[in-house]
Write a protein that holds these residues in place. Sequence first.
Motif, PDB file in Angstrom:
ATOM      1  N   VAL A   1       5.845   9.723   8.402  1.00  0.00           N
ATOM      2  CA  VAL A   1       5.599   8.554   8.987  1.00  0.00           C
ATOM      3  C   VAL A   1       4.362   8.054   9.060  1.00  0.00           C
ATOM      4  O   VAL A   1       3.723   6.831   8.858  1.00  0.00           O
ATOM      5  CB  VAL A   1       6.009   8.775  10.599  1.00  0.00           C
ATOM      6  CG1 VAL A   1       5.401   7.405  11.583  1.00  0.00           C
ATOM      7  CG2 VAL A   1       7.507   8.964  10.918  1.00  0.00           C
ATOM      8  N   SER A   2       3.550   9.196   8.896  1.00  0.00           N
ATOM      9  CA  SER A   2       1.620   9.004   9.060  1.00  0.00           C
ATOM     10  C   SER A   2       1.542   8.213   7.632  1.00  0.00           C
ATOM     11  O   SER A   2       0.659   7.323   7.494  1.00  0.00           O
ATOM     12  CB  SER A   2       0.813  10.268   9.271  1.00  0.00           C
ATOM     13  OG  SER A   2       1.153  10.564  10.447  1.00  0.00           O
TER      14      SER A   2
ATOM     15  N   GLN B   1       3.385   6.834   5.237  1.00  0.00           N
ATOM     16  CA  GLN B   1       3.995   5.581   4.910  1.00  0.00           C
ATOM     17  C   GLN B   1       3.589   4.207   6.165  1.00  0.00           C
ATOM     18  O   GLN B   1       3.508   2.859   5.571  1.00  0.00           O
ATOM     19  CB  GLN B   1       5.376   5.498   5.069  1.00  0.00           C
ATOM     20  CG  GLN B   1       5.852   6.457   3.692  1.00  0.00           C
ATOM     21  CD  GLN B   1       7.343   6.056   3.408  1.00  0.00           C
ATOM     22  OE1 GLN B   1       8.090   5.134   3.621  1.00  0.00           O
ATOM     23  NE2 GLN B   1       7.934   7.208   2.666  1.00  0.00           N
ATOM     24  N   PHE B   2       3.550   4.851   7.171  1.00  0.00           N
ATOM     25  CA  PHE B   2       3.160   3.789   8.186  1.00  0.00           C
ATOM     26  C   PHE B   2       1.920   3.789   9.071  1.00  0.00           C
ATOM     27  O   PHE B   2       1.662   3.176   9.900  1.00  0.00           O
ATOM     28  CB  PHE B   2       4.480   3.590   9.260  1.00  0.00           C
ATOM     29  CG  PHE B   2       5.665   3.559   8.562  1.00  0.00           C
ATOM     30  CD1 PHE B   2       6.212   2.179   8.216  1.00  0.00           C
ATOM     31  CD2 PHE B   2       6.540   4.361   8.225  1.00  0.00           C
ATOM     32  CE1 PHE B   2       7.313   2.229   7.502  1.00  0.00           C
ATOM     33  CE2 PHE B   2       7.634   4.265   7.492  1.00  0.00           C
ATOM     34  CZ  PHE B   2       8.042   3.125   7.191  1.00  0.00           C
TER      35      PHE B   2
ATOM     36  N   VAL C   1       0.603   5.919  14.327  1.00  0.00           N
ATOM     37  CA  VAL C   1       1.336   5.404  15.509  1.00  0.00           C
ATOM     38  C   VAL C   1       0.900   5.511  16.862  1.00  0.00           C
ATOM     39  O   VAL C   1       1.015   4.595  17.697  1.00  0.00           O
ATOM     40  CB  VAL C   1       2.982   5.583  15.373  1.00  0.00           C
ATOM     41  CG1 VAL C   1       3.370   5.347  13.951  1.00  0.00           C
ATOM     42  CG2 VAL C   1       2.935   6.936  15.708  1.00  0.00           C
TER      43      VAL C   1
ATOM     44  N   GLU D   1       4.014  -3.308  17.333  1.00  0.00           N
ATOM     45  CA  GLU D   1       3.629  -3.189  16.038  1.00  0.00           C
ATOM     46  C   GLU D   1       4.154  -1.999  15.208  1.00  0.00           C
ATOM     47  O   GLU D   1       4.022  -1.992  14.088  1.00  0.00           O
ATOM     48  CB  GLU D   1       2.025  -3.231  16.079  1.00  0.00           C
ATOM     49  CG  GLU D   1       1.477  -4.348  16.673  1.00  0.00           C
ATOM     50  CD  GLU D   1      -0.155  -4.058  16.680  1.00  0.00           C
ATOM     51  OE1 GLU D   1      -0.875  -3.298  16.004  1.00  0.00           O
ATOM     52  OE2 GLU D   1      -0.876  -5.101  17.375  1.00  0.00           O
ATOM     53  N   ILE D   2       5.062  -1.223  16.085  1.00  0.00           N
ATOM     54  CA  ILE D   2       5.336  -0.231  15.353  1.00  0.00           C
ATOM     55  C   ILE D   2       6.793  -0.556  14.825  1.00  0.00           C
ATOM     56  O   ILE D   2       7.774  -0.973  15.541  1.00  0.00           O
ATOM     57  CB  ILE D   2       5.694   1.211  16.260  1.00  0.00           C
ATOM     58  CG1 ILE D   2       4.178   1.523  16.813  1.00  0.00           C
ATOM     59  CG2 ILE D   2       6.306   2.286  15.376  1.00  0.00           C
ATOM     60  CD1 ILE D   2       4.365   2.825  17.790  1.00  0.00           C
ATOM     61  N   PRO D   3       6.877  -0.477  13.465  1.00  0.00           N
ATOM     62  CA  PRO D   3       8.171  -1.008  12.647  1.00  0.00           C
ATOM     63  C   PRO D   3       9.289  -0.052  12.685  1.00  0.00           C
ATOM     64  O   PRO D   3       9.526   1.054  11.777  1.00  0.00           O
ATOM     65  CB  PRO D   3       7.701  -1.111  11.037  1.00  0.00           C
ATOM     66  CG  PRO D   3       6.640  -0.295  10.947  1.00  0.00           C
ATOM     67  CD  PRO D   3       5.694  -0.207  12.427  1.00  0.00           C
ATOM     68  N   THR D   4      10.005   0.233  13.912  1.00  0.00           N
ATOM     69  CA  THR D   4      11.028   1.097  13.887  1.00  0.00           C
ATOM     70  C   THR D   4      12.148   1.114  13.063  1.00  0.00           C
ATOM     71  O   THR D   4      12.578   2.212  12.538  1.00  0.00           O
ATOM     72  CB  THR D   4      11.542   1.239  15.441  1.00  0.00           C
ATOM     73  OG1 THR D   4      12.159   0.064  15.715  1.00  0.00           O
ATOM     74  CG2 THR D   4      10.383   1.491  16.398  1.00  0.00           C
TER      75      THR D   4
ATOM     76  N   LYS E   1      11.871   0.119   9.731  1.00  0.00           N
ATOM     77  CA  LYS E   1      11.548   0.472   8.578  1.00  0.00           C
ATOM     78  C   LYS E   1      11.285   1.924   8.457  1.00  0.00           C
ATOM     79  O   LYS E   1      11.752   2.624   7.582  1.00  0.00           O
ATOM     80  CB  LYS E   1      10.163  -0.306   8.335  1.00  0.00           C
ATOM     81  CG  LYS E   1      10.175  -1.788   7.994  1.00  0.00           C
ATOM     82  CD  LYS E   1       9.143  -2.472   7.532  1.00  0.00           C
ATOM     83  CE  LYS E   1       9.034  -3.906   7.343  1.00  0.00           C
ATOM     84  NZ  LYS E   1       7.895  -4.505   6.915  1.00  0.00           N
ATOM     85  N   ILE E   2      10.970   2.563   9.592  1.00  0.00           N
ATOM     86  CA  ILE E   2      10.859   4.014   9.705  1.00  0.00           C
ATOM     87  C   ILE E   2      12.136   4.596   9.648  1.00  0.00           C
ATOM     88  O   ILE E   2      12.424   5.754   8.750  1.00  0.00           O
ATOM     89  CB  ILE E   2      10.123   4.441  10.914  1.00  0.00           C
ATOM     90  CG1 ILE E   2       8.774   3.902  11.052  1.00  0.00           C
ATOM     91  CG2 ILE E   2      10.169   5.959  11.215  1.00  0.00           C
ATOM     92  CD1 ILE E   2       7.911   4.130  12.272  1.00  0.00           C
TER      93      ILE E   2
END
Length: 275
Positions: A65-66, A68-69, A72, A79-82, A84-85
């Motif tokens: 997660v860290s 690629q995104f 958080v 703003e968190i793309p859940t 996509k995660i």
Amino acid sequence: MLKIVRNIPWRQLGYLCIGLLALAGIGMLMGVVKKKDMAQACVSMKVIVEGKETFIDQHDISNLVSAQFGKVVGRPLAEIPTDKIEKALMELPYVSSAEVYADMDGILQILVQQREVILRIVNKVGKEYYIDTQGEKVPVTLKYVPHVLVANGNIREGYEKPLDTIQTQLVKDLVAIVEHVKNDPLWSNQIVQLYVDHQQDIEIIPRVGTQPLIIGDASKLEEKLGRLEIFYKNILPKVGTRAYEKVNVKYDGQIICERRDGWMLDSLQMKLKMK
């Protein structure tokens, strides 16, 4: 007119109005809560990895997660793309399902279910892969080695990419054998390995005894294992564990016992007709 007014069901009408007002109030409240939630910052991230395997752990998920995104924690939940995660997690070959959402306390919840593997294949050129409960191929990793049966020998089917499906009947038969014996108290303990010989016959490498047990393929598996039980109960105690080179039950109604070199018999094979 007075009669019409008297016939109006005022009580039911009152209940209806109260219900509509309540629904409107709940809708407004939910809108306020949602607006507040979307503006709220993520206070922490909680990762739960479920399943009997340990191919991946919480640190692996957190690092993905860290990487690629980005970070958080501290970001607005909006703003968190859940989605996509979740998609990124589902691309991991060891993950069967993933769910990502933010709760009322501002915690980003990540729930991951791992795949369960049931067989390890080592093909004829040494290529290794696992087969999971869905019949899909899972790559081997040095991080974790699950306790599952190994099938090796003259297996041609290889491995191209994660989650490929089984292509050959031979590998399907190997999986069918594992599925058949996994809950059997006798055979789940007695079978330590599966081997495919040059005739493409499947052999069981047993825990008790030195001779491989040839079953051919996965057809009529219940009958073949039944004949092997007869061999262990009625024949092996009389001749000892080293009397036979191989035991073959691939043919209907027969137990074919092949003697080791040096044993004086008229034939190298003994056929026992089953009644």
